[in-house]
Scaffold this active site. Structure first.
Site, PDB file in Angstrom:
ATOM      1  N   GLY A  55       0.846  -1.188   0.000  1.00 19.13           N
ATOM      2  CA  GLY A  55       0.000   0.000   0.000  1.00 19.13           C
ATOM      3  C   GLY A  55       0.881   1.238   0.000  1.00 19.13           C
ATOM      4  N   ALA A  56       0.497   2.212  -0.833  1.00 23.72           N
ATOM      5  CA  ALA A  56       1.388   3.351  -1.091  1.00 23.72           C
ATOM      6  C   ALA A  56       1.883   4.061   0.187  1.00 23.72           C
ATOM      7  CB  ALA A  56       0.679   4.343  -2.007  1.00 23.72           C
ATOM      8  N   ARG A  97      10.013  -1.576  -5.235  1.00 25.93           N
ATOM      9  CA  ARG A  97       8.734  -1.566  -5.963  1.00 25.93           C
ATOM     10  C   ARG A  97       8.640  -0.254  -6.742  1.00 25.93           C
ATOM     11  NH1 ARG A  97       3.487  -3.534  -3.079  1.00 25.93           N
ATOM     12  NH2 ARG A  97       3.030  -4.008  -5.250  1.00 25.93           N
ATOM     13  N   GLN A 211      -6.002  -8.646  -2.046  1.00 28.07           N
ATOM     14  CA  GLN A 211      -5.939  -7.644  -0.968  1.00 28.07           C
ATOM     15  C   GLN A 211      -7.341  -7.255  -0.492  1.00 28.07           C
ATOM     16  OE1 GLN A 211      -4.104  -7.508  -3.755  1.00 28.07           O
ATOM     17  NE2 GLN A 211      -2.150  -6.478  -3.454  1.00 28.07           N
ATOM     18  N   ASP A 252      -1.758   4.511  -6.147  1.00 33.26           N
ATOM     19  CA  ASP A 252      -0.332   4.365  -5.825  1.00 33.26           C
ATOM     20  C   ASP A 252       0.495   5.502  -6.409  1.00 33.26           C
ATOM     21  OD1 ASP A 252      -0.183   1.430  -4.637  1.00 33.26           O
ATOM     22  OD2 ASP A 252      -1.703   1.546  -6.178  1.00 33.26           O
ATOM     23  N   ASN A 262      -3.496   2.634 -10.095  1.00 28.57           N
ATOM     24  CA  ASN A 262      -3.962   1.878  -8.925  1.00 28.57           C
ATOM     25  C   ASN A 262      -3.937   0.398  -9.257  1.00 28.57           C
ATOM     26  OD1 ASN A 262      -4.942   1.936  -6.203  1.00 28.57           O
ATOM     27  ND2 ASN A 262      -6.939   1.303  -6.970  1.00 28.57           N
TER      28      ASN A 262
HETATM   29  O1  MRU Z   1       0.377  -4.071  -4.416  1.00 25.13           O
HETATM   30  P1  MRU Z   1      -0.122  -3.292  -3.248  1.00 25.13           P
HETATM   31  O2  MRU Z   1      -0.970  -4.074  -2.313  1.00 25.13           O
HETATM   32  O3  MRU Z   1       0.966  -2.533  -2.543  1.00 25.13           O
HETATM   33  O4  MRU Z   1      -1.030  -2.262  -3.966  1.00 25.13           O
HETATM   34  C1  MRU Z   1      -1.292  -1.055  -3.472  1.00 25.13           C
HETATM   35  C2  MRU Z   1      -2.676  -0.990  -3.100  1.00 25.13           C
HETATM   36  O5  MRU Z   1      -2.978  -1.348  -1.994  1.00 25.13           O
HETATM   37  C3  MRU Z   1      -3.690  -0.492  -4.006  1.00 25.13           C
HETATM   38  O6  MRU Z   1      -3.350  -0.296  -5.296  1.00 25.13           O
HETATM   39  C4  MRU Z   1      -4.367   0.654  -3.326  1.00 25.13           C
HETATM   40  O7  MRU Z   1      -5.597   0.876  -3.862  1.00 25.13           O
HETATM   41  C5  MRU Z   1      -3.546   1.905  -3.401  1.00 25.13           C
HETATM   42  S1  MRU Z   1      -3.758   2.863  -2.031  1.00 25.13           S
HETATM   43  C6  MRU Z   1      -2.484   2.493  -1.027  1.00 25.13           C
END
Ligand code: MRU
Length: 372
Positions: A55-56, A97, A211, A252, A262
């Site tokens: 998560g961002a 990432r 998720q 993100d 996203n």
């Molecule tokens: O791959 P992740 O779980 O790190 O992805 C990020 C997310 O949780 C989503 O894309 C989310 O909607 C973004 S908000 C933090």
């Protein structure tokens, strides 16, 4: 947020050992609640890359603490050697990432502050600690404010429906597990729920890492918010039948032009929402804005992860977390982790400063200091 009645953030310093960072090992949720210790930069990098944290906002906060850990272990014989080691640690963390811009933002913010902290190394380490805490505290506070701004939209829909339940669809996990507290997409939902507004959340499962099914469902459950987990392809059908009043997702990376990156599948939800006149909102703190890129589809780096995440599914079997093969063993799989929703499909952005149009004019109207 409360877990089994006790308040937790998603990252913190160990109470009796402030050189250790603690996180919730999110790969084990919802079946096991395990706290993990991080004491080296390599452990922090692995936790981000392998998604113990994700998560961002939380990736950014973890990188902030990662730089503090790097400062604790950097050579102290000269400021040059100290800063060289920190810059290398920053590169290690940034390489984990590529899509969530908060990662780079947190590392750069730390490096700038530590560099500016004078020549005393103890003072530099203190600065890294303070900055890590500031990044985490700001993230929590900005998400709280996003909740207040977004609540007004839910309130308005609730009034229009004369108090009937407001049905909100969300994708992935942009909840408190994706940030330090509150979350972004979930913050308005929690704020509305806490005020007694009737809400119900459609939770997209969000393959391949699920998720939504694992994390969003778990945290909504912990908070007592009514919700239903749906398979990823259900949203369009629900919208056609008037069962979705609004969509809120996280992001993100959102460009200053309004394009939104996203979790993979978001774009399809935005298309369905547009076709059915369902408002599609994206919630984000300012740390998720990218002030440099202009064109999301052409410029945002989209992470491709290992194909095993698509080919295998994890879950609980006879009390143990197991992984099972879903596809023919030798079928190749592709694992694109994010997609880009063009600004024209986004009804509005919910930020810590208020709500704005997903356009250069709207965004720079809220953040005038970013005008070049
Ligand atoms: O791959 P992740 O779980 O790190 O992805 C990020 C997310 O949780 C989503 O894309 C989310 O909607 C973004 S908000 C933090």
């Amino acid at each position: 947020m409360n877990v089994y009645g006790k308040h937790y953030r998603t990252i913190w310093l160990k109470e009796d050992d402030p050189q250790t960072v603690q996180i919730i090992e999110q790969r084990l949720l919802p079946h096991q609640f395990v706290i993990e210790d991080l004491t080296t930069v390599d452990e922090v990098a692995r936790a981000i890359k392998e998604m113990h944290v994700r998560g961002a906002g939380l990736i950014g906060a973890t990188a902030g603490y990662g730089m503090y850990i790097a400062a604790l272990h950097a050579p102290r014989d000269s400021t040059t050697a100290f800063m060289t080691s920190l810059t290398a640690a920053g590169e290690t963390l940034k390489a984990t990432r590529p899509t969530a811009v908060n990662l780079e933002w947190a590392v750069e913010r730390q490096l700038e502050a530590i560099e500016a902290a004078g020549d005393d190394i103890e003072e530099k380490i203190e600065t890294a600690l303070r900055m890590a805490q500031t990044i985490a505290d700001e993230d929590a506070e900005f998400c709280r404010r996003i909740g207040e701004h977004g609540k007004a939209i839910i309130q308005e829909i609730s009034q229009r429906k004369q108090g009937e339940t407001v049905n909100i669809l969300t994708h992935c996990n942009a909840g408190w597990l994706a940030f330090v507290d509150y979350g972004t997409a979930t913050a308005p939902i929690y704020a509305a729920f806490n005020e007694g507004i009737k809400v119900h959340v459609w939770v997209d499962e969000t393959r391949p890492q699920n998720q939504g099914a694992r994390l969003t469902a778990w945290e909504l459950n912990q908070h007592g918010v009514p919700h239903t987990v749906i398979a990823d392809n259900v949203g369009g059908h629900l919208m056609q039948h008037g069962l979705v009043d609004m969509v809120i997702t996280g992001t993100d990376r959102t460009l200053y032009t309004g394009d939104v990156a996203n979790k993979i599948g978001t774009y399809l939800k935005a298309l369905a929402a547009k076709d059915n006149d369902v408002p599609f909102y994206v919630a984000l703190p300012s740390s998720t804005f990218d002030w440099k890129m202009r064109d999301g589809v052409k410029e945002i780096p989209i992470e491709q992860r290992d194909a095993t995440e698509v080919k295998y599914m994890g879950g609980l079997h006879e009390g143990e977390i197991k992984s099972v093969l879903l596809t023919p063993a030798d079928s190749p799989a592709a694992n694109y982790a994010f997609d880009v929703t063009p600004a024209r499909l986004v009804t509005g952005l919910i930020t810590e400063r208020g709500i704005c149009a997903a356009s250069e004019e709207g965004i720079l109207g809220l953040y005038p200091e970013k005008k070049q």
